[in-house]
Design a protein around this motif. Structure first.
Motif, PDB file in Angstrom:
ATOM      1  N   SER B 309       0.856  -1.191   0.000  1.00 23.99           N
ATOM      2  CA  SER B 309       0.000   0.000   0.000  1.00 23.99           C
ATOM      3  C   SER B 309       0.893   1.243   0.000  1.00 23.99           C
ATOM      4  O   SER B 309       2.109   1.135   0.098  1.00 23.99           O
ATOM      5  CB  SER B 309      -0.891   0.025   1.247  1.00 23.99           C
ATOM      6  OG  SER B 309      -0.120   0.410   2.372  1.00 23.99           O
ATOM      7  N   ARG B 310       0.224   2.412  -0.085  1.00 27.23           N
ATOM      8  CA  ARG B 310       0.971   3.672  -0.043  1.00 27.23           C
ATOM      9  C   ARG B 310       1.329   4.106   1.376  1.00 27.23           C
ATOM     10  O   ARG B 310       1.962   5.139   1.569  1.00 27.23           O
ATOM     11  CB  ARG B 310       0.157   4.792  -0.708  1.00 27.23           C
ATOM     12  CG  ARG B 310       0.187   4.721  -2.217  1.00 27.23           C
ATOM     13  CD  ARG B 310      -0.348   5.955  -2.895  1.00 27.23           C
ATOM     14  NE  ARG B 310      -0.219   5.773  -4.332  1.00 27.23           N
ATOM     15  CZ  ARG B 310       0.717   6.372  -5.081  1.00 27.23           C
ATOM     16  NH1 ARG B 310       1.546   7.213  -4.548  1.00 27.23           N
ATOM     17  NH2 ARG B 310       0.785   6.127  -6.365  1.00 27.23           N
ATOM     18  N   ASN B 311       0.890   3.340   2.362  1.00 26.04           N
ATOM     19  CA  ASN B 311       1.231   3.703   3.739  1.00 26.04           C
ATOM     20  C   ASN B 311       2.678   3.364   4.015  1.00 26.04           C
ATOM     21  O   ASN B 311       3.097   2.223   3.877  1.00 26.04           O
ATOM     22  CB  ASN B 311       0.330   2.949   4.719  1.00 26.04           C
ATOM     23  CG  ASN B 311      -1.085   3.474   4.682  1.00 26.04           C
ATOM     24  OD1 ASN B 311      -1.298   4.663   4.471  1.00 26.04           O
ATOM     25  ND2 ASN B 311      -2.052   2.579   4.853  1.00 26.04           N
ATOM     26  N   GLU B 330       5.372  12.645   1.610  1.00 24.78           N
ATOM     27  CA  GLU B 330       4.115  13.329   1.317  1.00 24.78           C
ATOM     28  C   GLU B 330       4.167  13.986  -0.064  1.00 24.78           C
ATOM     29  O   GLU B 330       3.202  13.922  -0.820  1.00 24.78           O
ATOM     30  CB  GLU B 330       3.798  14.367   2.396  1.00 24.78           C
ATOM     31  CG  GLU B 330       2.462  15.042   2.133  1.00 24.78           C
ATOM     32  CD  GLU B 330       1.892  15.773   3.339  1.00 24.78           C
ATOM     33  OE1 GLU B 330       1.962  15.225   4.454  1.00 24.78           O
ATOM     34  OE2 GLU B 330       1.379  16.889   3.166  1.00 24.78           O
ATOM     35  N   CYS B 335       1.514   8.021   2.111  1.00 27.42           N
ATOM     36  CA  CYS B 335       0.824   8.407   3.348  1.00 27.42           C
ATOM     37  C   CYS B 335       1.704   8.088   4.541  1.00 27.42           C
ATOM     38  O   CYS B 335       2.171   6.956   4.671  1.00 27.42           O
ATOM     39  CB  CYS B 335      -0.490   7.649   3.504  1.00 27.42           C
ATOM     40  SG  CYS B 335      -1.533   7.764   2.063  1.00 27.42           S
ATOM     41  N   GLU B 337       1.032   7.807   7.922  1.00 24.55           N
ATOM     42  CA  GLU B 337       0.059   7.729   9.018  1.00 24.55           C
ATOM     43  C   GLU B 337       0.775   7.394  10.325  1.00 24.55           C
ATOM     44  O   GLU B 337       1.718   6.611  10.329  1.00 24.55           O
ATOM     45  CB  GLU B 337      -0.977   6.637   8.730  1.00 24.55           C
ATOM     46  CG  GLU B 337      -1.849   6.913   7.530  1.00 24.55           C
ATOM     47  CD  GLU B 337      -2.800   8.081   7.773  1.00 24.55           C
ATOM     48  OE1 GLU B 337      -3.259   8.221   8.920  1.00 24.55           O
ATOM     49  OE2 GLU B 337      -3.037   8.849   6.823  1.00 24.55           O
ATOM     50  N   ASN B 358       5.329   8.535  13.681  1.00 25.97           N
ATOM     51  CA  ASN B 358       5.804   8.128  12.362  1.00 25.97           C
ATOM     52  C   ASN B 358       6.198   9.420  11.676  1.00 25.97           C
ATOM     53  O   ASN B 358       5.304  10.234  11.417  1.00 25.97           O
ATOM     54  CB  ASN B 358       4.721   7.407  11.561  1.00 25.97           C
ATOM     55  CG  ASN B 358       5.233   6.941  10.209  1.00 25.97           C
ATOM     56  OD1 ASN B 358       6.435   6.876   9.976  1.00 25.97           O
ATOM     57  ND2 ASN B 358       4.309   6.619   9.309  1.00 25.97           N
ATOM     58  N   TYR B 386       2.051  -1.337   7.506  1.00 30.46           N
ATOM     59  CA  TYR B 386       2.506  -0.445   6.442  1.00 30.46           C
ATOM     60  C   TYR B 386       2.883  -1.227   5.179  1.00 30.46           C
ATOM     61  O   TYR B 386       3.261  -2.393   5.248  1.00 30.46           O
ATOM     62  CB  TYR B 386       3.719   0.367   6.911  1.00 30.46           C
ATOM     63  CG  TYR B 386       3.386   1.332   8.031  1.00 30.46           C
ATOM     64  CD1 TYR B 386       2.767   2.547   7.752  1.00 30.46           C
ATOM     65  CD2 TYR B 386       3.676   1.025   9.353  1.00 30.46           C
ATOM     66  CE1 TYR B 386       2.449   3.439   8.769  1.00 30.46           C
ATOM     67  CE2 TYR B 386       3.358   1.906  10.382  1.00 30.46           C
ATOM     68  CZ  TYR B 386       2.743   3.105  10.078  1.00 30.46           C
ATOM     69  OH  TYR B 386       2.425   3.977  11.092  1.00 30.46           O
ATOM     70  N   CYS B 420       5.613  -6.250   2.405  1.00 28.38           N
ATOM     71  CA  CYS B 420       6.194  -4.972   2.810  1.00 28.38           C
ATOM     72  C   CYS B 420       7.587  -4.806   2.196  1.00 28.38           C
ATOM     73  O   CYS B 420       8.373  -5.744   2.167  1.00 28.38           O
ATOM     74  CB  CYS B 420       6.264  -4.933   4.333  1.00 28.38           C
ATOM     75  SG  CYS B 420       6.701  -3.326   4.990  1.00 28.38           S
ATOM     76  N   CYS B 459       4.773   2.133  -5.942  1.00 29.53           N
ATOM     77  CA  CYS B 459       3.335   2.129  -5.645  1.00 29.53           C
ATOM     78  C   CYS B 459       2.546   2.425  -6.919  1.00 29.53           C
ATOM     79  O   CYS B 459       1.551   1.760  -7.214  1.00 29.53           O
ATOM     80  CB  CYS B 459       3.000   3.165  -4.571  1.00 29.53           C
ATOM     81  SG  CYS B 459       3.559   2.698  -2.932  1.00 29.53           S
TER      82      CYS B 459
END
Lengths: 704, 704
Positions: B309-311, B330, B335, B337, B358, B386, B420, B459
Motif C-alpha cells: 500500500s501507499r502507507n 508526502e 501516506c 500515518e 511516524n 505499512y 512490505c 506504488c
C-alpha cells in the motif's frame, strides 16, 4: 541584553586559546575521550585541560579533579558528563570566568519534563550574561583551520578533512556526522562544523552570522528544523547576503506530514513553509530538497566561480542526453538560447555531423578525437556569451589518459573565461573523480541533471548577492509611529482608511446612512456604481448578499438598496450597521491581492497574489518579510504569476506603480508591527492608465 | 503487412543460432572487432562467421569474403561497414535469406539529405518483408542470458555483467553505454540491452513488446525521445502492463527547450509532453526525470518485492532526517500515518526517549545497541500494517560488523513480511555497498529522499498492474460506425447533437429563427433562460456578445434578443446565421470540461479538466488515449483536481455518473477516430441531483 553583534561573536568556540574537557576519558572512542584525541591529533595550538576527579593523567595530559583547580583562565569548556552533572559543572565554569562551554550531554528539554527542569537550571546560569553555551545535546564545533576540534562527531576520525571554505551549521547532531561524510565524498572542504543542539543560548542564527563574518568561509550550508526567533534568523541571513556569502539550506517540515514530524521532534517552531520559502528567496538562500542536493550546490558554490548569467550552453557527446539536460535547464529557470549563426557555422566547419544549436551535439566522434571537443568549446565560449557551459562527456571520464588531457584544457578555459562556469559531467573511476574534486576551480558531476540544478541554484544566489550589493545596507524598520484608536476587526471604511494612511490609492467612496443620501451619492458619483453594506461584524459582505456591483441607474440603485437592506435585516446575530458604501464601479485590466499577516515566528509577512479564485492556491502567492524595496516587490509579482514575463500583461509603468505601492505598504506595516495583526486588500485593481486602486480591504488590529 | 505479434518477435536478434559479422576486424577494440570479441568471450553457443574480403581468419575464426560465401543459413548479421557498403551488404543478406540484421553504421537519415537517400535504399530492401533490421546508427543488442552480445558498446568490456531481470531499451546509442554503466553501479543486473538507432524497421515499441514477453525480464527501462507511431507504442506499453512487467521511462523533450533540442536531434516526433504524461499514467509507466532516478526506480523494482500500500513508515536514527523523509514521502503521494497507539506504547517500552509516532525516531542510541532497532522494527512491521518501512541508519552502514548483523535480521523480516518493502538507507563503504547490492531482495540507498521517491514509483507501478489484472484484457476500438454528413467546424446545434449521439446528457434546447418563435420557446421552457446565437462561423459566441445568460422574463428576453441580433449584424466577415438557441439556465454545483483531440502521434486523446478559467493551466487537465474505462476516468478526474479527495466536493453517485459519461464519450471518439478532429464540451455542469449535463460544445470533423 547582549547586542546582536556580540551575540554572534563565537570566537571563544572556534578560536579558543585554551580548552578544558569536563568528563575527560582515556578511551579515545568515548564521548569524553574523542575531543582530546582530536585536539591532540590536529595539533591544536592552545592548552588542553582534561577534567576528571578519578585521574591524574588523561591521554598523556595532566588531568584536574575539577575545573576550579585549573590554575589559568579558560576560553572554552567541553562538557561531556551526564545532564545533572553538566549543570553543576557549568555553574563552576561560570564562577571561574570560563568564556564559553559546549554541552554534548543529552537529557535536557529534548526528553520532556524532567529534562526541561534541568534546562531551566541551565537558563538560570546563563541569565548572568557571562558564560556562552552551545548545546546542550549537540555535536560540538570544529574549526578546520586551527585544530580546534571540540566535537565527538565520530566520522571525523575516519575521513580526511583538508581545510576549506564551506561551513556546515546544523540543528541536528546526527546530521553533523552524516553531512560531513556526504559532503566530503562530494569533494567539499570544510572551514567549520557547528551543531547547535537544544539552542539554550547560541542558536543557528548566531552560527550563520558568525560564519558570515568568518574570513575562511565562503559558503554556509544549513540544516534547519525551525527557529523560535524569526527576526534574528532573518537578520543573520541578511548579514550573510550583505557580506557576499552563499547560503544553501535544507529546511525540513515542508509538508503537513513533515511539519507534524518536526513538531514532535523539536521544540523549535516549524513555521509556515511558504513563509520560509519567501524569506529564503528574499535573502538569496538556495533551498535544497535533499541532502544530495545540499552538498551538490554547496560543492558548486565552493569553487568560487559564478555564472555571469542564466544563459546556459549544453555541449554533449550524446544528442539524447543533451535534450535531457535542456529539459532540466528550462525546468530550473535557465535559458537555453541557440548559438549565434556565425558560431553555428564554425561548429559545422569543425564537425559536419554536429548539431550546432544548443545543446551543441558534438557526437560520439569526440570520443576518438578530443580536438573536436576542444575546438567546439572554444567557439561556444568565445562566440556564445553564455554564463555557463555544461559539458557532458559520457564515459570518457573513466579514462585517466583522457582526463589528463582534459585538465590543462579546462584550466586554460577557466583562466580565459572567468565569467563562465564550466561543469563537466562524466562517469569517473574513484581515483579520477577524487583527483578532479581536489583540482581547484574544477566542477565535476556524474548525473547530468544535477549539474543544471546546481548552476540554476548558483544563478539564484549570485543574483541575490548582486541585488544586495546594488541595494547597499537596508534601513531597519522605524518602529511604530501610528496609534490606531481601536482594536480587533475593522469595518471596510476604517480598513480603507488604514490603506490610504499606508500611502495606497483607495477607490473614492461615500459612506451614507439612508436611502436618499445613498441615491444622492450614487447620482453624484455617476453610474455604474457599487453598493456595499458596512458593518464591523460582517467581514465577508458578498457572501451574505451585502454587495451589488454594476448598478446602472437611480432606479436600479433604489431596488438594489432595498434588496441589500432587506438581506441585512434578515441576518441573525444582530450585526451592527455602520451604513453603506457607495463607490464608482471601476473598469479593470486585472486585479491582485496584497496582504500582511503577523507571523508568530517572523513578525509582519507581506503577501502578494493574483486576484480572483487563484488565492486559494498557495502556489500563486509570494511572501516576504516586511519591509521590502521595489526590486523585491517586483520579484514577488513575478513569483506569484502577476507579472508573468511570458504573458507581458503589465506595462512597465503599471509594474513600477504597484511595486512602489507594495513597498510603501510593507514599510507602513513594518513600522506599525506592534499594532497590526493582519490586513487583506482584495482586490487592488489595475486601471487602464496604469494606476492601481484598492477597492476593498479588511484589517485586524491588536497589540503584539 | 506483418502482424503486431510477428513484428515484435525479435528472437533472431536476441536468440540467434548463428551470427555473421560484416566488416569483421582482427582488432578487438574496433567496431567490427568488438562484437566478435564479446561473442567469443561470452561463449556464445551458436556459429560466428566473420566477413572480411581481405582476411581468411579473424580473431582465430575462419573469415569469409562475402556473406554469400557462408555455406549455411544465418539468423543474424551484424553490419559494421560504412553506410554505402552497409546497404549493399543488406541487399546480399536479404537475397541469402538472412533473418535479421543489426546495422551499427552511422551516416543515414541522422546526417541529413545524403544519408536520407541511403536510408531510402534500405527501406526498399525491407519492403520485401523478409529481412528484419535494427538500426542503422545503433549500438546493437545484448542478451545477457545466452552470450548473444551483438554490440559494440565499449563499457561492456570493462564492467562485470551478471545476468539479471532488467532490460534497457534505448533510442540513444550513447545511452546504451552510459546507462549500462550507471545501472551496473546502482546494482542492476540486466537481462538485455537494446539500442534502436534510426528505427528503419524495428522500433522502441517492438523492443518493449518483446521484452514484455521475455520470460527473463521483469523490469523494462526506457530511454525515449519520441515515436512516429503512437498507437503501436501505446499497444506495447499496454502489453507490458497486461503481462505484469514494470516499466520506467526517461522521456526527453519535456520542456520547450528540450522539445526544440529533440526536434533537431531526432527524426521522431517529440509530441506534446502532457499527452505522454497521460499515456504513461494510463499504462502504469513510472516517469523518471533524471538518469539517476531511472536506475534508482529500476533497481528497486528489480528486487521483486512490492509495497502492499501507499502507507509508509519511516524508522530513523536521526529525528531531523526522519522529518526530511516524511516531507519527501508526502510530496511523492505516500501516506505517513501515525503508528497505532498500542504500537507506540511498545516502542516507548523498548526505548523511553524514542519518538514513536511516524517517523519513528529510534535516536542515535541505536548506534550502540542494534537490538533497539531490531525490536522497534519488529513492532512497526507487526503492528503498523505499512506497505513499506524505510529505515535510515546514518553512517552505520560503514561498519562491516554492523552490516553482518543487519543482514540476517533483514532476511528474516523479508521472509515474514512479504507484503512490505524494506529499504535501508545508510552510508556504505564501496565493498559493503556492493555486497548488499548483490544480496537478493535487499534494497539499499544512500540518499534518504531517493528511497521514498523509489517507493512512490513502485506504488504507482503496482497499482497500475493491479488495475490491469482487475480489468483483464481491454477490447480494441470497434472502428467507425457513424458517418457524419459534414466536415469542418460545426455549429453548436450540430456539435450538441454529436455529444448526444455519444451518449451524454445534453441540455434540452430549442433552435429558433425569429423573435416571436424565440419568445414562445423561452416562455415554454420557463425562466430563467439562456439565449445564444448559432453560426458555424462563430466558434466563440460569448466573445462577440452572442450569449446572454440568466434572462428572467419575456420583457428582458426581448431586449436581450434585440441586443444579440444587433451585435450579430454588426459583425464583419458576414458570418452565416443558423438561428438562435433558447435553453433553460441550469443551476450548477460545479462544472468540468471534457474534450478530445486527434493527436498527430497517438490519435484520439481524451482530456478532462476543471471548468472556468482553470483550463488555461495545463496542470489542471488530464489526458488519456481513448478509449478508457470508468476506473481510468476517475483517475483523470482526480489528476485534474475535479475529484479532489481533500475537498470531497463530489458525491460518489456524481463521480460515477461523470466517469460513466467520460467512458462512453471516449468509446464513441475511439470508434469514430477517422471522422473526429476535435470536440470540446465546455462546460458539463453538475446538477443538484448528481446528474451531469453538457451545456455547450464545439466539434470539428474531418477525415484522418
Amino acid at each position: 541584553m547582549m547586542s546582536a553583534e556580540n551575540r554572534s561573536n563565537l570566537d571563544a568556540f572556534f578560536a579558543p586559546t585554551s580548552i578544558a574537557v569536563i568528563g575527560a576519558s582515556g578511551d579515545p572512542n568515548r564521548i569524553g575521550g574523542l575531543p582530546i584525541n582530536y585536539l591532540k591529533g590536529q595539533k591544536f595550538g592552545g592548552a588542553i585541560y582534561p577534567v576528571n576527579p578519578n585521574r591524574t593523567e588523561v591521554q598523556g595530559l595532566r588531568a584536574y579533579a575539577s575545573i576550579a583547580d585549573i590554575p589559568s583562565g579558560i576560553d572554552l569548556a567541553i562538557v561531556a558528563v551526564p545532564a545533572p552533572d553538566a549543570v553543576a559543572a557549568l555553574r563552576i565554569c561560570d564562577e571561574k570566568g570560563v568564556k564559553a562551554a559546549i554541552v554534548f550531554s543529552a537529557g535536557f528539554a529534548e526528553i520532556g519534563e524532567q529534562g526541561q527542569a534541568l534546562q531551566s537550571e541551565l537558563n538560570d546560569i546563563l541569565r548572568a550574561g557571562r558564560l556562552r553555551v552551545i548545546g546542550p545535546n549537540c555535536g560540538g564545533c570544529v574549526n578546520f583551520h586551527n585544530g580546534a576540534w571540540s566535537t565527538f562527531v565520530p566520522l571525523l576520525r575516519d575521513i580526511q578533512s583538508p581545510p576549506g571554505n564551506v561551513a556546515l551549521v546544523t540543528q541536528s547532531g546526527a546530521f553533523a556526522n552524516y553531512g560531513f561524510a556526504v559532503g566530503r565524498r562530494r569533494g567539499i572542504r570544510f572551514s567549520a562544523l557547528m551543531s547547535t543542539g537544544n539552542e539554550v543560548d547560541v542558536d543557528i542564527a548566531d552560527g550563520i552570522e558568525y560564519m558570515a563574518r568568518n574570513a575562511a568561509t565562503d559558503v554556509i550550508l544549513l540544516y534547519l528544523e525551525g527557529t523560535r526567533d524569526g527576526p534574528r534568523l532573518a537578520r543573520a541571513l541578511r548579514a550573510a547576503q550583505e557580506l557576499g556569502k552563499a547560503v544553501v539550506a535544507v529546511k525540513v517540515g515542508r509538508t503537513k506530514a513533515g511539519a507534524a514530524a518536526a513538531a514532535s521532534h523539536t521544540a523549535a517552531l516549524a513555521g509556515l513553509d511558504e513563509v520560509y520559502d519567501g524569506i529564503f528567496r528574499q535573502f538569496g538562500v538556495a533551498r535544497a530538497r535533499s541532502i544530495e542536493e545540499l552538498f551538490d550546490i554547496g560543492y558548486a558554490c565552493s569553487t568560487g566561480r559564478w555564472p555571469g548569467s542564466r544563459n546556459v550552453a549544453v555541449v554533449s557527446v550524446s544528442g539524447g542526453v543533451g535534450v535531457l539536460m535542456a529539459d532540466e535547464a528550462e525546468t530550473r529557470g535557465l535559458c537555453v538560447e541557440p548559438m549565434p549563426a556565425a558560431a553555428r557555422a564554425k561548429i559545422k566547419d569543425i564537425l559536419p555531423f554536429a548539431v550546432p544549436n544548443n545543446p551543441v551535439d558534438v557526437t560520439a566522434q569526440t570520443v576518438n578525437d578530443l580536438t573536436i571537443f576542444e575546438k567546439a568549446l572554444e567557439v561556444v565560449l568565445q562566440d556564445g556569451g553564455y554564463g555557463s557551459v555544461v559539458s557532458y562527456l559520457g564515459f570518457m571520464g573513466r579514462s585517466p589518459e583522457f582526463v589528463a588531457r582534459l585538465l590543462p584544457l579546462w584550466q586554460s578555459f577557466q583562466r580565459r573565461f572567468p565569467e563562465c562556469v564550466l561543469p563537466v559531467i562524466s562517469l569517473f573511476d574513484d581515483k579520477t573523480r577524487q583527483m578532479l574534486l581536489d583540482e581547484p576551480g574544477m566542477m565535476v558531476f556524474e548525473e547530468p541533471t544535477h549539474a543544471l540544478r546546481a548552476v540554476a541554484a548558483m544563478c539564484q544566489i549570485a543574483e541575490a548577492l548582486e541585488r544586495a550589493r546594488a541595494r547597499g545596507n537596508r534601513p531597519e524598520a522605524k518602529g511604530s509611529a501610528w496609534h490606531p484608536a481601536q482594536d480587533g476587526q475593522l469595518d471596510e471604511v476604517d480598513s480603507l482608511a488604514i490603506i490610504a494612511e499606508a500611502g495606497l490609492d483607495v477607490v473614492p467612496h461615500k459612506v451614507v446612512g439612508d436611502i436618499e443620501a445613498a441615491v444622492a451619492a450614487a447620482d453624484e458619483i455617476g453610474y455604474p456604481v457599487v453598493l456595499k453594506v458596512v458593518s464591523p461584524d460582517i467581514p465577508h459582505k458578498a457572501a451574505v448578499g451585502g454587495v451589488v456591483l454594476g448598478i446602472d441607474s437611480s432606479a436600479e440603485f433604489r431596488k438594489a438598496y432595498a434588496r441589500v437592506f432587506a438581506r441585512f435585516e434578515s441576518l441573525s446575530g444582530r450585526p451592527r450597521l455602520r451604513g453603506f458604501i457607495v463607490a464608482p464601479m471601476l473598469s479593470s485590466k486585472g486585479e491582485i491581492i496584497i496582504g500582511v499577516n503577523r507571523d508568530p515566528v517572523f513578525g509582519p509577512v507581506v503577501m502578494v497574489g493574483r486576484g480572483g479564485t487563484a488565492v486559494e492556491n498557495l502556489r500563486q502567492v509570494s511572501f516576504r518579510l516586511a519591509p521590502i524595496d521595489e526590486a523585491e516587490a517586483i520579484e514577488m509579482l513575478k513569483e506569484s504569476g502577476v507579472a508573468d514575463p511570458a504573458r507581458a500583461a503589465l506595462s512597465i509603468a503599471a509594474l513600477n506603480n504597484i511595486a512602489s505601492a507594495i513597498r510603501r505598504f510593507s514599510e507602513f506595516v513594518a513600522d506599525n508591527r506592534d499594532s497590526i495583526v493582519s490586513i487583506d486588500i482584495n482586490p487592488v485593481v489595475l486601471r487602464h492608465d496604469g494606476r492601481w486602486v484598492a477597492v476593498d480591504a479588511l484589517a485586524v488590529l491588536g497589540k503584539q
